[in-house]
Design an enzyme around this catalytic site. Structure first.
Site, PDB file in Angstrom:
ATOM      1  N   GLY A 303      36.638  40.094  38.763  1.00 50.84           N
ATOM      2  CA  GLY A 303      37.668  40.196  37.736  1.00 50.84           C
ATOM      3  C   GLY A 303      39.000  39.691  38.263  1.00 50.84           C
ATOM      4  O   GLY A 303      39.069  38.742  39.058  1.00 50.84           O
ATOM      5  N   SER A 304      40.051  40.367  37.857  1.00 49.65           N
ATOM      6  CA  SER A 304      41.410  39.876  38.174  1.00 49.65           C
ATOM      7  C   SER A 304      41.724  39.941  39.672  1.00 49.65           C
ATOM      8  O   SER A 304      42.676  39.302  40.123  1.00 49.65           O
ATOM      9  CB  SER A 304      42.440  40.702  37.415  1.00 49.65           C
ATOM     10  N   THR A 305      40.929  40.713  40.451  1.00 49.78           N
ATOM     11  CA  THR A 305      41.199  40.734  41.893  1.00 49.78           C
ATOM     12  C   THR A 305      40.907  39.372  42.498  1.00 49.78           C
ATOM     13  O   THR A 305      41.255  39.107  43.638  1.00 49.78           O
ATOM     14  CB  THR A 305      40.350  41.791  42.620  1.00 49.78           C
ATOM     15  N   PHE A 306      40.262  38.504  41.704  1.00 54.49           N
ATOM     16  CA  PHE A 306      39.918  37.169  42.181  1.00 54.49           C
ATOM     17  C   PHE A 306      41.112  36.215  42.025  1.00 54.49           C
ATOM     18  O   PHE A 306      41.152  35.157  42.644  1.00 54.49           O
ATOM     19  CB  PHE A 306      38.717  36.652  41.375  1.00 54.49           C
TER      20      PHE A 306
END
Lengths: 624, 384
Positions: A303-306
């Site tokens: 998700g957004s941690t990427f």
């Protein structure tokens, strides 16, 4: 004539004796020794597993077994009756004992109870003069002081299975246990030690008459793990508030895994004795997979941690500059497909720092589109995605960074640009483990290809700190690029408007940076985009989003990294900040508090080499 | 009064003569062998007088007195009593068949309260006694007649059949061989033996059919003992290991691993020679064989010097029987012949066997002590 005949026969006897006792004597001496001498293996004591400061995480516990020896008991049933008056002996146990006694030689001890409590032992010890044939044997069993808390990292031992039988004769001992998972497995050779031997003289029935010689074995070596028992305990407690969590706490500089939790967990001790089918059934049928180490073997869309990886790739390749503006109207149209931003009405025009801070989807859709999957995948791999990062316990999974070749090989169709776009926000086919997410940040903040480790070859941490910390090669990404991304992650937590601003650490000097993430388990339909998402309580647990957060601290000189995935922990379509971020926040605050020296890291972290031109990273940080 | 004193004067010197006629050298050899046996029994019990050595010592003491007693009785009394003694022992064997109880897997014992008598063990000696008397009375021409051989053949065959039925193959074989030898000594023509052997060979397939399974197994085992080291071949293989590992001088007194660790079966009875040869080696084993040979040579000398046919036959028969049991036992434990349950005389633990052997030696010494006595066909003292 009779005399001659007899003389010949006596001579025949003499000749035969000569043949047996002189000519073939050597062979028969050997056979006689083979008959009487039995080589018995002496199992070495298994080494302990210690935490980085020397506290025991796995040790050997004295255990008391109750046995009966049939030939010493006058009436075995009477003895069992008397025993039943002292401790509980089930009907099944009783039948098993009587059956074993019938099958074995009368001098072979038969186990009545594998382990007794201290109190039971005392009760029997007192009564032993009235219990002929009863004996208490001492043995060692593996015990784990942290119990469930560290079960996944440390692992467990159990009986040797058929396929594991190797050259080591120890493995054939009926009571021998070997490591089956975690450090117990990866360090089994060190922990096991080597067998001693005892030459005993036995009679024709196998009874040991006396010991002839003894060669003591080499006990197993103690293994020092990188874990910090206190932090492990803290993290496990903190994670126990959620239904299913995986979390890992790293020392970003050394790669030491300070704590590693996969919740729910299991009690490792019963494996040594053998699980009952009921317990095994319960463990393996649990949908939250207590036996799986989700921190290294659970794969989730990051998700957004990427997004920090996407940003790094874009800045490093020149696709973006820190000042490149991208406009977010709330969606991106690509051909006839529409990609939505989590914020329905968009973020307006953003630059990369702001885009990380506010986790704008459209900005990263567009960035990924401009990058293309090949360049994105290459950078993602260099940050540890798509391959096992090499933690020194078994079971690590590789996750997935999709590529054109992969797409063609698995589905037979060509790569489409839409997939690149969706990969830009860590969704689609992208999969990563919590450990990989933590390693990504560790590499980001140090600029080096940090590799995690659970076992310290140097032994227990000396009070002055590690004399020879591992020296990882540089990543090959410009420190300036990394600094921009790290600064964006600082803003996520410490600036107003950042997605995790509510979870910032307010203690002076302890502030963390980080990135939140939510990864969808099920696709959001077009209908839901138009009519609004269903309420969280209406979605079954298994279909709810995963909540993710990865944080590092202290933000000015990053030393610790914590990545947490709360399975199906998504709340109200949030950012992972609501459930995953508080865990990281609490753990990072705690680990800094416990840092005995409040040491400033060695000075080769990126943040110190290239200090950001900012006010001290704490609660006073200006809002974005 | 005069006649009384005259009687006294005649009898006392005769008893004295008998005592002087006893071959004390033979008695000494017998005692030496028995002592050797007691030492081995002491070792077989892991260096303890219990349970075998002490009992055997007492039994030997009693048997020694019995032997001397047997030797002192006038040979004419034995001559006259021969058939009666035979009949009594045969009756005992029948009694065992009728109301014996199962011991050692075979019905052999009769419980007399004090001792458990194994009458078949006594059968050997009394068959020799009975045959000696029979052939003594037979003229040279009669020995050549078949019809005169039927009765002695039955004398051997009947008890042999009974013993075989018990079943006790060893004793039956001993009876047949001992009896056959007596026929030979008595001068029965060789062609009759040839005929018997031929008949036996012809009957062999039939006999094989009637053998019990365990007896067949023993013969198979003898033919290839290594084929089944933990099954039927176990006894003989362990025995050979014990013998072979003893070497030249043995493992030393009380040091035999095979016997002390129970790898050796029946270490105090049938396999006692192995126990001995394991601890005392080739030297000890050959020593015992030399001792036996001396006894046998001594016995031959006594028998051949007897002036009456009965004495010669009795003496030779007893010595040959003794030799046969020594040979069969020793050859068996060395794996030269199949395992048959024959004890080692004077050494093996067992009351009846010792009693029988000592009774036999008593008769042998008797023959020596009364070698000048002349007997007619009815057992009366011949004039002159």
């Amino acid at each position: 004539m009779l005399g001659v005949g007899q003389a010949i026969l006596v001579a025949a006897l003499g000749e035969r004796m000569y043949q047996l006792q002189i000519l073939e004597s050597d062979r028969y001496v050997m056979l006689a020794d083979e008959n009487r001498i039995n080589l018995q293996l002496l199992a070495p004591q298994r080494g302990r597993i210690l935490d980085r400061f020397g506290a025991a995480l796995a040790e050997n516990h004295q255990n008391y077994r109750l046995v009966v020896i049939a030939e010493q008991a006058e009436d075995i049933t009477a003895t069992l009756d008397a025993l039943a008056g002292l401790i509980e002996i089930g009907e099944g146990d009783r039948r098993r004992v009587l059956r074993d006694i019938r099958r074995k030689h009368p001098f072979v001890p038969v186990v009545v109870r594998g382990s007794m409590s201290w109190e039971e032992m005392a009760r029997i010890e007192v009564a032993i003069p009235e219990l002929p044939g009863v004996a208490i044997e001492q043995g060692l069993t593996r015990s784990y002081p942290l119990g469930e808390t560290a079960a996944h990292a440390i692992g467990y031992v159990a009986a040797v299975s058929e396929s594991e039988l190797g050259r080591d004769p120890l493995l054939e001992l009926p009571d021998f246990r070997i490591g089956k998972s975690g450090i117990e497995k990866s360090q089994d050779a060190e922990l096991r030690g080597s067998a001693g031997t005892s030459q005993v003289e036995v009679n024709a029935f196998g009874r040991v008459v006396r010991e002839l010689a003894r060669v003591p074995g080499r006990p197993g070596k103690d293994v020092v793990s990188c874990l910090d028992a206190a932090m492990q305990d803290f993290l496990a407690r903190r994670c126990s508030t959620e239904e299913s969590v995986a979390s890992v706490l790293l020392d970003a500089v050394t790669g030491d895994v300070l704590a590693l939790v996969s919740n729910p967990s299991f009690d490792p001790a019963p494996f040594a004795i053998g699980l009952t089918p009921a317990v095994w059934q319960q463990l393996s049928a649990d949908p939250r997979n207590p036996l799986t180490n989700k921190a290294i073997a659970g794969v989730y869309p990051p998700g957004s941690t990427f997004k920090p990886v996407v940003a790094t790739a874009a800045l490093a390749t020149g696709v973006l500059t820190p000042e490149t503006p991208i406009s977010c109207p709330g969606y991106l149209e690509l051909g006839n497909a529409t990609f939505h931003c989590w914020r329905e009405h968009g973020h307006g025009t953003l630059r990369v720092r702001e885009a990380i801070k506010r986790s704008c989807d459209v900005f990263f859709y567009e960035t990924a589109r401009r990058l293309g999957i090949d360049r994105l995948a290459a950078i993602a791999r260099s940050f540890g995605y798509g391959n096992v990062v090499g933690l020194d316990i078994p079971g690590e999974r590789a996750g997935l960074i999709p590529s054109r070749e992969w797409k063609l090989a698995t589905s037979g169709t060509a790569w489409s640009q839409g997939e690149t776009v969706i990969a830009g926000i860590g969704q689609g086919s992208v999969l990563a483990t919590p450990l990989q997410i933590a390693i990504m940040v560790a590499r980001l903040v140090t600029g080096r290809a940090v590799v995690p480790r659970l076992v310290r070859a140097d032994g227990v941490m000396p009070p002055g700190g590690d004399p020879t910390p591992p020296d990882f090669p540089a990543l090959g990404v410009s420190p300036r690029v990394l600094a921009i991304v790290v600064d964006g992650m600082n803003a996520v937590v410490n600036e107003q408007g950042g997605t995790a601003y509510a979870e910032r650490i307010t203690d002076p000097g302890f502030a963390m940076g980080g990135k939140s993430g939510t990864s969808q388990v099920r696709a959001i339909s077009e209908y839901e985009h138009e009519h609004g998402l269903p309420k969280i309580s209406e979605i079954p647990w298994r279909e709810r989003d995963h909540a993710l957060f990865v944080g590092f601290a202290p933000v000015g000189a990053p030393r610790y990294v914590c990545a947490t995935v709360v399975e199906h922990g998504g709340v109200r379509g949030g950012h992972g900040s609501e459930v995953a971020a508080p865990i990281c926040r609490d753990v990072l605050r705690e680990v800094q508090r416990r840092d005995p020296a409040r040491r400033v890291p060695r000075g080769d972290t990126l943040a110190q080499l290239h200090p950001l031109d900012r006010s001290p990273p704490n609660a006073d940080a200006p809002g974005g | 009064m005069a006649s009384f004193s005259a009687d006294l004067g005649r009898r006392e010197p005769r008893l004295w003569q008998s005592i002087r006629g006893i071959s004390w050298g033979l008695v000494l050899l017998i005692c030496a062998a028995a002592c050797f046996g007691i030492v081995v029994l002491y070792s077989a019990a892991d260096g303890s007088m219990d349970p075998w050595a002490a009992k055997q010592t007492i039994r030997f003491a009693i048997a020694l007195i019995l032997m001397v007693g047997t030797a002192l009785v006038d040979i004419r009394h034995w001559f006259r009593a021969a058939y009666w003694v035979y009949a009594i022992v045969l009756a005992l064997v029948v009694a065992v068949d009728l109301r014996g109880f199962v011991g050692m897997g075979a019905q052999r014992w009769i419980d007399l309260g004090v001792i458990q008598l194994q009458p078949s063990e006594l059968m050997n000696v009394v068959v020799v006694l009975a045959l000696a008397r029979y052939f003594h009375s037979l003229s040279g021409e009669d020995v050549g007649r078949i019809r005169c051989l039927i009765l002695p053949a039955l004398t051997v065959g009947l008890p042999a059949a009974l013993v075989l039925k018990q079943p006790d193959l060893g004793t039956a074989v001993m009876l047949l061989m001992g009896g056959t030898v007596l026929f030979f000594i008595a001068g029965v023509r060789l062609r009759y033996f040839a005929l018997t052997v031929a008949a036996a060979a012809a009957a062999l397939p039939g006999v094989w059919h009637f053998l019990r399974d365990y007896q067949k197994t023993r013969i198979y085992t003898f033919l290839d003992p290594d084929s089944d080291p933990l099954g039927a071949g176990y006894h003989i293989l362990q025995s050979k290991i014990a013998l072979g590992s003893g070497g030249l001088f043995g493992k030393g007194f009380l040091q035999g691993s095979q016997s002390h660790l129970s790898f050796l079966p029946e270490k105090q009875t049938d396999f006692i020679f192995t126990t001995l040869a394991e601890e005392f080696g080739l030297v000890g084993g050959l020593g015992l064989l030399v001792l036996y040979s001396l006894i046998i040579v001594y016995g031959f000398a006594i028998a051949l010097r007897s002036r009456n046919h009965f004495g010669r036959l009795l003496g030779l028969g007893i010595v040959t029987n003794f030799f046969l049991s020594v040979f069969i036992n020793a050859a068996m434990v060395m794996g030269l012949i199949p395992v048959v349950g024959v004890p080692l005389p004077l050494i093996s633990y067992g009351g009846t066997a010792l009693l029988a052997v000592m009774f036999g030696f008593g008769l042998l010494i008797n023959v020596g002590a009364h070698r000048d006595t002349r007997l007619n066909s009815r057992g009366e003292r011949r004039p002159g």
